[in-house]
Design an enzyme around this catalytic site. Structure first.
Site, short mmCIF file in Angstrom:
data_model
loop_
_atom_site.label_atom_id
_atom_site.label_comp_id
_atom_site.label_asym_id
_atom_site.label_seq_id
_atom_site.Cartn_x
_atom_site.Cartn_y
_atom_site.Cartn_z
CD GLU A 22 -0.88 0.82 3.60
OE1 GLU A 22 -1.30 1.94 3.27
OE2 GLU A 22 -0.94 0.35 4.75
CE LYS A 83 -6.25 7.39 5.70
NZ LYS A 83 -6.29 7.64 7.15
CB VAL A 103 -5.49 -1.59 4.53
CG1 VAL A 103 -5.95 -3.05 4.53
CG2 VAL A 103 -4.14 -1.45 5.22
CG ASP A 135 -12.76 7.01 13.27
OD1 ASP A 135 -12.75 6.26 12.27
OD2 ASP A 135 -11.86 7.84 13.49
CB SER A 137 -10.43 1.56 9.62
OG SER A 137 -9.79 1.54 8.37
CB ALA A 138 -13.22 2.17 4.86
CG ASP A 139 -8.07 -0.36 6.53
OD1 ASP A 139 -8.27 0.29 5.50
OD2 ASP A 139 -7.05 -0.23 7.24
CE LYS A 156 -3.42 2.40 11.63
NZ LYS A 156 -3.44 1.90 10.29
N1 PSU Z 1 -0.25 0.93 8.84
C1 PSU Z 1 0.88 1.67 9.05
N2 PSU Z 1 0.85 2.98 8.67
C2 PSU Z 1 -0.25 3.54 8.06
C3 PSU Z 1 -1.42 2.75 7.83
C4 PSU Z 1 -1.35 1.45 8.24
O1 PSU Z 1 1.88 1.16 9.56
O2 PSU Z 1 -0.20 4.72 7.69
C5 PSU Z 1 -2.62 3.33 7.10
C6 PSU Z 1 -3.18 2.22 6.19
O3 PSU Z 1 -3.22 2.73 4.88
C7 PSU Z 1 -4.59 1.98 6.72
C8 PSU Z 1 -4.93 3.33 7.19
O4 PSU Z 1 -5.45 1.49 5.75
O5 PSU Z 1 -3.71 3.74 7.88
C9 PSU Z 1 -6.15 3.36 8.07
O6 PSU Z 1 -6.65 4.65 8.13
P1 PSU Z 1 -8.08 4.90 8.79
O7 PSU Z 1 -7.90 4.57 10.23
O8 PSU Z 1 -8.35 6.38 8.55
O9 PSU Z 1 -9.04 4.02 8.07
MN MN Z 2 -11.65 6.61 10.39
#
Ligand code: PSU
Ligand code: MN
Length: 297
Positions: A22, A83, A103, A135, A137-139, A156
């Protein structure tokens, strides 16, 4: 529809193993100039382990599967790179924008391109204040609907890990711990939560992939949870997590800015300790994903 790098084109023609990578990690997850260095090294690790790297991003409205050196540089250095989650792809494309893929978006693009293996750092998930902010993630939604094997160091640690594990169960996303029965905590080896399934070898993962295919339970992702070798100092981690979440709240950081904000807070406040761990995570996941892709050929 998409543009392929010369290297990825060759790999597809030869039917040789490919690992998707990614680009949000590069543009929004790691600080410049380290980000480009790491992106290059991670690709080299995939090659050294017998697979072809396909870093995925959108450049001037075009989806790129595998980036040429100059394109990788652009994603790393151009502060205007957005992003992109899956829902953003068509909109950014219509506007000829450049965007790094999360992701969620990377998994989608990889799957459409016939790529089955993907390495990242840590997945997105349910945020700690999700009861109020919603909140998530869409992941998670993407992985529920995308047949792909994702190697990551868990989710994370800035997230509500327990709630994320529950959502992964609800969404039917399978998780195996690679040589561990503890769910990894990204910067930490153990998030504090157990895993039901542990695999001890790549052969075992390949066997599971075959069964998933036979049983048609491969329509959602398989997460291979690979803990980092050396973790971040735990008390520093917990302290930064607390202060980082407070700072995000006082600064009214919301939506897709939350994750980049917290990662950057960790990296600067830990004097690079969390950054080094983050880099190790990405490298070790790239290696394992390449080994799986090769073994599954
Ligand atoms: N893992 C990392 N660093 C990052 C991310 C994941 O070590 O920057 C990113 C990935 O692209 C993941 C995104 O899909 O953070 C999730 O963001 P959000 O929580 O806004 O969905
Ligand atoms: Mn989010």
């Amino acid at each position: 529809m998409s543009t392929y790098s010369a290297e990825v084109k060759r790999a597809i023609a030869n039917n040789s193993p490919i690992v998707a990578l990614e680009s949000t990690i590069i543009s929004h997850g790691l600080p410049r100039p380290k980000n480009l260095e790491v992106a290059i090294e991670v690709e080299a690790i995939v090659r050294a382990n017998g697979a072809t790297p396909a870093t995925i991003a959108m450049i001037d409205g075009e989806i790129h599967i595998g980036l040429e050196p100059i394109e990788l540089e652009r994603i790393a250095n151009d502060a205007n790179v957005a992003k992109a989650s899956t829902r953003d792809l068509a909109i950014f494309s219509a506007n000829k924008k450049s965007a790094a893929t999360t992701v969620a978006a990377t998994s989608h693009i990889a799957h459409v391109a016939g790529i089955s293996y993907f390495a990242t750092g840590g997945l997105g998930g349910v945020h700690r204040d999700a009861r109020d902010t919603w909140d998530e993630s869409a992941d998670l939604a993407a992985l529920a609907n995308t047949p792909i094997t994702v190697v990551c160091a868990g989710v994370k640690s800035i997230l509500d890990v327990s709630a994320t594990l529950e959502r992964l169960e609800t969404l039917g996303i399978a998780i195996v711990g690679y040589k561990t029965d503890r769910f990894p905590g990204f910067y930490l080896i153990d998030s504090g939560f157990p895993l039901e399934h542990k695999v001890n070898s790549i052969t075992e993962i390949v066997e599971i992939l075959k069964k998933r295919n036979q049983f048609e339970t491969d329509r959602s992702a398989l997460i291979v949870a690979n803990p980092v070798g050396t973790e971040m100092n735990r008390s520093l981690h917990d302290q930064l997590l607390k202060s980082g979440l407070e700072k995000a709240a006082t600064n009214n950081i919301t939506g897709k800015a939350v994750t980049p904000f917290l990662l950057e807070y960790f990296h600067s406040e830990s004097n690079g300790e969390s950054l080094n761990v983050n880099i190790e995570i990405i490298k070790s996941n790239a290696k394992l994903a390449a080994q799986i892709a090769l073994a599954a050929q």
